[in-house]
Design an enzyme around this catalytic site. Sequence first.
Site, short mmCIF file in Angstrom:
data_model
loop_
_atom_site.label_atom_id
_atom_site.label_comp_id
_atom_site.label_asym_id
_atom_site.label_seq_id
_atom_site.Cartn_x
_atom_site.Cartn_y
_atom_site.Cartn_z
N HIS A 396 0.85 -1.13 0.36
CA HIS A 396 -0.03 -0.25 0.38
C HIS A 396 1.06 0.87 -0.04
O HIS A 396 0.06 2.35 -0.03
CB HIS A 396 -0.85 -0.30 1.55
CG HIS A 396 -1.99 0.33 0.87
ND1 HIS A 396 -2.26 1.45 -0.13
CD2 HIS A 396 -3.83 0.45 1.30
CE1 HIS A 396 -3.81 1.69 -0.29
NE2 HIS A 396 -4.49 1.19 0.47
N ASP A 400 -2.24 2.20 -4.88
CA ASP A 400 -3.53 2.40 -4.46
C ASP A 400 -4.89 1.07 -4.31
O ASP A 400 -4.43 0.12 -4.99
CB ASP A 400 -4.05 3.50 -5.21
CG ASP A 400 -3.15 4.82 -4.80
OD1 ASP A 400 -2.64 4.81 -3.86
OD2 ASP A 400 -3.27 5.85 -6.16
#
Length: 424
Positions: A396, A400
């Site tokens: 992450h 995204d």
Amino acid sequence: MGTHVIKMPDIGEGIAEVELSQWHVKVGDLVVEDQVLADVMTDKAMVDIPSPVHGKVIALGGQPGEVMAVGSVLISIEVEGAGNLKESAAPAPVKEAPAAPKAEAVVESKPAAAAAPRPAPVCQGPMVAREADERPLASPAVRKHALDLGIQLRLVRGSGPAGRVLHEDLEAYLAQGQSNASTPVAAAYAQRNDEEQIQVIGMRRKIAQRMQDATQRAAHFSYVEEIDVTAIEELRAHLNEKHGASRGKLTLLPFLVRALVVALRDFPQMNARYDDEAQVITRLGAVHVGVATQSDVGLMVPVVRHAEARSLWDSAAEISRLANAARNGKASRDELSGSTITLTSLGALGGIVSTPVLNLPEVAIVGVNKIVERPMVVKGQVVIRKMMNLSSSFDHRVVDGMDAALFIQAIRGLLEQPATLFVE
């Protein structure tokens, strides 16, 4: 008589220390030139250390699991003549392999000249005289196979190194008509108070370190998507029926590799490596797919290089070759490094959902769960379809959530409409 002292060799790539994984000899053993003395573990592979001389082992320089510096004393051998008057490095390693110790104990070795082929496994007598709390040596795959067959491993005579139970031993055991019914029912319900301590060394230590490092450094998040694989399974069956004899059988994996290649054209951020120290993301045009492979010594990730340039059958052949090399401990360091994205599958054990751990420095890993038949509603009608989940994880820090979901949705579309895998 003299003494020949061998030092831990310089294996290259700037490595300053290695882990002593396993001795193949012990003090008092006679050894011959080129006989493997020990296995040492680098960050990427197992390396065999051969003997440069004939002689008798008089001292070992370390214990399995010990991290030793390059240039430290590895072993001392008594030889005819004066020996080497000054300590010398061992000869260059002759083989690289991703294998960890083949047994939890030191295995006694004999000179190569006296070595003989390993005999075919046989079960002598009705059962092995092991204590109730004794845990026989066996790989996870063999243990599962024994469980599926209803066999108690402690009753099976092992023909592998240090008495390790092999698949062939299970077959030999069954061939003699042995079963759990031959043991008293009370034995199956006897109380047990045994304990077993297993030193985490070699490949298992490297796997543990990599998994811990990955979970501590990357910001993992997972995304699961359900996929209807009925059409692609029909295509796979058709291709195998038509070309299987001449080109080889196809599993689902080469189709998944092809789907990754096509989807990555629109999502290049997934085919990347992240150097979190330099804060640099490197996106790659080449698709080098790591295929997670379970071996007797743990998880290996051999790499299918340039998957973007391979046909289905080319990918299938390379996956099979690499998997066999990894399981047999013959995959080279280059074959186990350089991946840009990883594909992991537990096959028939794939379960419903999994949360795979990233193979750093990659930023995406696609996990395959098992295929099951389920009733589904299609155009208002309840029909039986073959369904499979993809359980995938992403970093992450650089990926995204929306992009990850769209990427897996793209793979889903390609697999549910398999013709689009080949439309340019």
